[in-house]
Design an enzyme around this catalytic site. Structure first.
Site, PDB file in Angstrom:
ATOM      1  N   LYS A 137       0.829  -1.218   0.000  1.00  6.68           N
ATOM      2  CA  LYS A 137       0.000   0.000   0.000  1.00  6.68           C
ATOM      3  C   LYS A 137       0.860   1.262   0.000  1.00  6.68           C
ATOM      4  CE  LYS A 137      -2.275  -0.478   3.857  1.00  6.68           C
ATOM      5  NZ  LYS A 137      -1.850  -1.605   4.654  1.00  6.68           N
ATOM      6  N   ARG A 166     -10.161   0.829   8.934  1.00  7.61           N
ATOM      7  CA  ARG A 166      -9.745  -0.530   9.266  1.00  7.61           C
ATOM      8  C   ARG A 166     -10.887  -1.311   9.910  1.00  7.61           C
ATOM      9  NH1 ARG A 166      -3.909   0.979   9.606  1.00  7.61           N
ATOM     10  NH2 ARG A 166      -2.645  -0.871   9.880  1.00  7.61           N
ATOM     11  N   ARG A 175      11.630  -5.565   5.142  1.00  7.35           N
ATOM     12  CA  ARG A 175      11.200  -4.213   4.792  1.00  7.35           C
ATOM     13  C   ARG A 175      12.011  -3.172   5.566  1.00  7.35           C
ATOM     14  NH1 ARG A 175       5.009  -2.159   5.266  1.00  7.35           N
ATOM     15  NH2 ARG A 175       5.229  -2.304   7.513  1.00  7.35           N
ATOM     16  N   ARG A 185      11.132  -0.752  10.879  1.00  3.95           N
ATOM     17  CA  ARG A 185      10.158  -0.230  11.827  1.00  3.95           C
ATOM     18  C   ARG A 185      10.138  -1.112  13.051  1.00  3.95           C
ATOM     19  NH1 ARG A 185       4.491   0.914   8.880  1.00  3.95           N
ATOM     20  NH2 ARG A 185       3.760  -0.056  10.800  1.00  3.95           N
ATOM     21  N   ARG A 191      -0.703  -7.992  13.966  1.00  2.40           N
ATOM     22  CA  ARG A 191      -1.140  -7.042  12.946  1.00  2.40           C
ATOM     23  C   ARG A 191      -1.846  -7.766  11.799  1.00  2.40           C
ATOM     24  NH1 ARG A 191       4.155  -4.371  11.479  1.00  2.40           N
ATOM     25  NH2 ARG A 191       2.962  -2.998  10.117  1.00  2.40           N
TER      26      ARG A 191
HETATM   27  P1  AMP Z   1       0.270   1.131   9.788  1.00  7.04           P
HETATM   28  O1  AMP Z   1       1.473   1.997   9.561  1.00  7.04           O
HETATM   29  O2  AMP Z   1      -0.882   1.506   8.897  1.00  7.04           O
HETATM   30  O3  AMP Z   1       0.601  -0.337   9.738  1.00  7.04           O
HETATM   31  O4  AMP Z   1      -0.245   1.441  11.286  1.00  7.04           O
HETATM   32  C1  AMP Z   1       0.579   1.224  12.406  1.00  7.04           C
HETATM   33  C2  AMP Z   1      -0.267   1.075  13.669  1.00  7.04           C
HETATM   34  O5  AMP Z   1      -1.033   2.273  13.890  1.00  7.04           O
HETATM   35  C3  AMP Z   1      -1.298  -0.045  13.629  1.00  7.04           C
HETATM   36  O6  AMP Z   1      -0.757  -1.311  13.991  1.00  7.04           O
HETATM   37  C4  AMP Z   1      -2.332   0.454  14.653  1.00  7.04           C
HETATM   38  O7  AMP Z   1      -1.896   0.240  15.987  1.00  7.04           O
HETATM   39  C5  AMP Z   1      -2.339   1.957  14.408  1.00  7.04           C
HETATM   40  N1  AMP Z   1      -3.342   2.343  13.365  1.00  7.04           N
HETATM   41  C6  AMP Z   1      -3.109   2.874  12.140  1.00  7.04           C
HETATM   42  N2  AMP Z   1      -4.254   3.104  11.464  1.00  7.04           N
HETATM   43  C7  AMP Z   1      -5.254   2.696  12.293  1.00  7.04           C
HETATM   44  C8  AMP Z   1      -6.677   2.658  12.181  1.00  7.04           C
HETATM   45  N3  AMP Z   1      -7.309   3.067  11.070  1.00  7.04           N
HETATM   46  N4  AMP Z   1      -7.378   2.177  13.239  1.00  7.04           N
HETATM   47  C9  AMP Z   1      -6.784   1.749  14.373  1.00  7.04           C
HETATM   48  N5  AMP Z   1      -5.436   1.748  14.539  1.00  7.04           N
HETATM   49  C10 AMP Z   1      -4.672   2.219  13.509  1.00  7.04           C
END
Ligand code: AMP
Length: 212
Positions: A13, A87, A126, A160, A171
């Site tokens: 993404k 999400r 990554r 990360r 996740r």
């Molecule tokens: P990402 O970079 O999109 O993988 O997001 C990293 C972390 O941020 C996730 O594992 C969640 O803890 C939190 N997070 C990001 N977007 C959301 C969302 N739409 N709803 C809930 N938690 C989120």
């Protein structure tokens, strides 16, 4: 007219968002980035978010919704590419209400189809540029020069903190349990395109552009 990228961690993404941002001028709204920025401020809210990120579980929708709403309002004139949001169904409904208020609509939702096994392989190789946020995969999409960011020349390519096996399991599980139902939600509206996310980066881009 806005787009949504729906997909599990490391499905591509972020990479495709950067390409579309550059090619068509979309504003890339990543709620993960918004959350990490909030954590970096050291605020009380940031401390709560940090706990969620470290466990690899979703933050409360009220928190994300608030950050999202502000960011959408700050980019009202732009076409937005939502990455990592919604999400959950309740977030999808919240997004509808925010867009409706601005008399805006969703153009298309892309579901990045990929299996958990491939995600594990990908995520563990990554790296992200600390300076500009560009994302690389050392196996499938490495930077041209070893350890140097193609986009900004920084030497700070790092993994990360939540890209490790333990957190990753949560996740991925959270994606398939809580987020994947959104596929049907948008399919019913007739705006869903399913993308084969196992394909090479250029082919994934092609699939997206063809469906736009
Ligand atoms: P990402 O970079 O999109 O993988 O997001 C990293 C972390 O941020 C996730 O594992 C969640 O803890 C939190 N997070 C990001 N977007 C959301 C969302 N739409 N709803 C809930 N938690 C989120």
């Amino acid at each position: 007219m806005h787009l949504i990228f729906l997909g599990p961690p490391a499905c591509g993404k972020g990479t495709q968002s950067a390409i579309l941002e550059q090619k068509y001028g979309y504003y890339h709204l990543s709620t993960g980035d918004l959350m990490r920025r909030e954590v970096a401020t050291g605020s009380e809210l940031g401390k709560t978010i940090k706990l969620n990120i470290e466990k690899g579980v979703l933050a409360a929708s009220e928190i994300v919704n608030e950050l999202l709403k502000k960011d959408v309002e700050n980019h009202k004139q732009m076409s937005i590419l939502f990455d990592g949001y919604p999400r959950k169904i309740d977030q999808a409904k919240f997004l509808d209400s925010v867009l409706e208020k601005n008399k805006d609509t969703l153009k298309r939702v892309f579901y990045f189809d990929i299996d958990a096994e491939e995600l594990f392989q990908r995520i563990l190789s990554r790296v992200t540029c600390n300076a500009c946020g560009a994302v690389y995969n050392l196996r499938t999409n490495p930077p041209k020069e070893d350890g140097v960011c193609d986009s900004c020349g920084s030497h700070e390519l790092v993994r990360r903190g939540d890209d490790n096996e333990e957190i990753l399991k949560n996740r991925i599980q959270s994606f398939f349990e809580e987020t994947a139902p959104l596929r049907e939600f948008y399919q019913k509206r007739g705006i869903l395109s399913v993308i084969n996310a196992r394909a090479p980066v250029e082919i994934v881009t092609e699939q997206i552009i063809n469906a736009l």
